[in-house]
Write an enzyme that holds these catalytic residues in place. Sequence first.
Site: not given
Ligand code: TEU
Length: 583
Positions: A208, A23, A31, A349-350, A277, A27, A100
């Site tokens: 995505d 950052d 960024d 990130h998921d 993805e 804030d 992305d």
């Molecule tokens: O993620 C899709 C996805 O199927 C999963 O990883 C989902 O986020 C979830 O964890 C299922 O339990 C993609 C992106 O990476 C995610 O950050 C978004 O929230 C999602 O698509 C929607 O755009």
Amino acid sequence: MTESQPWWRSAVVYQVYPRSFADSDGDGIGDLRGLIGRLDHLERLGVDVLWLSPVYPSPQDDNGYDISDYRDVDPVFGTLADLDELIEAVHARGMRLMLDVVVNHTSDEHPWFADSRASRESVKRDWYWWRPPRPGHVGGEPGAEPTDWHGFFSGPVWEWDEASGEYYLHLFSAKQPDLNWENPQVRAAVQEMLRWWADRGVDGFRLDVINLISKAVRPDGTLPDGVDSPALAGTGLADGSAHYTNGPRLEEFLGELHREVFAAPTARGDVLVTVGEMPGVTLPLARSITDPGTPQLDMVFTFEHVSLDHGPGGKWDPRPLTLPALKANLAAWQTGLGDGWNALYWNNHDQPRIVSRWGDDSPEHRVASAKTLGTVLHLMRGTPFVYQGEELGLTNVSWTGIEDYRDLETLNHYRQAVRAGADPADVLAAVSAMGRDNARTPMPWSDAPHGGFTAGTPWLPANPAYPELNAAVAWADPRSVLHHYRRLIELRHTQPVVVDGDFELLLPDHEQLMVYRRTLGTQVLTVVANMSSAPASLDRTDLGITNGQVLLATHPPAPDDAGDVLLRPWESRVVLSTSALTP
Ligand code: TEU
């Protein structure tokens, strides 16, 4: 690397989740200027490509995966000029930038959706999935949804629009309406937008949930109901994934994207790189999609390996991983893609942090287990993806209250599960093991407040380990996870066998060891990894190596005898040897 291979086959990608990276303006939200100021970290690590999670204008319902303008930058992240500067700065360091793109859905605040929603007669009405209530039902009442599908973020996938008297489809949140790819105008608009970015200088795209774009719509326009699933017991909803995952026109749409966008050289005259993805993709489909003979995408992210610890109730019902199952799955993808190519990952990130998930994040084993997990991933065949903080061996967080969490997937699931009668403590335990906020805590740069991520208050609390676990400490310590990742990346850049070697799994049933061999001509690279917190022994003859040079190891050499090799907890070694030429 052979001459004919595209550049990305020897590359390593680093994912930045901009909200949590750096950052610059206090804030509390990362960024683009913050990121530009931290490019040294990526260059020193040696990565080739920066994958930037969405920075487009967005209401931020899903942290930018809900886009309201595909051709600009959200003020919270900076300006389009900042992004141009980032592209230039990345190129100046010999790296590339992958954007992305989220084109299965837009934000409900995107002008396309505003038009579509305005009336049933709108010219863009058909750009999204509008459907009347289920016959015999009154719109807006429970059970009137056109299908019974459960959404990724809990609840039904249909939102009632009182004004125009129809429902719209959203596989994710109600603020993420699905685009209708059946409509050729939608596809043309997406293609035009991608070309605009390619002309602006980006080197590739991460797409995505791109295997959800083709829905199994019937000739009369209706969509089929789903099937019951134990994970959905008590919700009144069903699993509709068979009707929107890997749909009938997916490969046609991807082939068209390739022809219209990806086949053209980049602004710098280079080859674009693409990775899709794909939750629910199968190996045969991934093989077809990544086959250079019928070009669609270069790589896909499979979800099979990261679902191995999901129980019957899905991701919120975690169960222990068994190593033979993981090895079998990785090996199947290693050898089963034919002429296609793997995208190798543990984290993004998921996903929860890998060292806490399948390693051992206790003070005793955190460093060795993070290094060994990195080793087994990076030396397979494919393009490795590193997610910010993974190179530090960053751990999950275990917050004790739901109020600490920010992610809508987590919050919706918590509400739904508690409403259905689950014990809040059990739900929180699952959230702490599997929730996406584990991956989204601010990047710890130093021992300054909040890990030096921000001068203000971070949008999500920093991992409390930051005083010891941060980038500055890791750069200063030659034995850190960070330096180990740097060496792994260097191996890929200097050893052709890492890029091109064939893959062979050894000891598939061993409960503690992961052992594999890569072979290119007479070069043999053997990876031996103890994936457990207990010592493990291995008969040297099992490996078939008599001599060789240790290229990388987690531990200093131990006195071996000629017979058994004893591996300490989470110890791994990478050995390069030469085999006799076979005629
Ligand atoms: O993620 C899709 C996805 O199927 C999963 O990883 C989902 O986020 C979830 O964890 C299922 O339990 C993609 C992106 O990476 C995610 O950050 C978004 O929230 C999602 O698509 C929607 O755009």
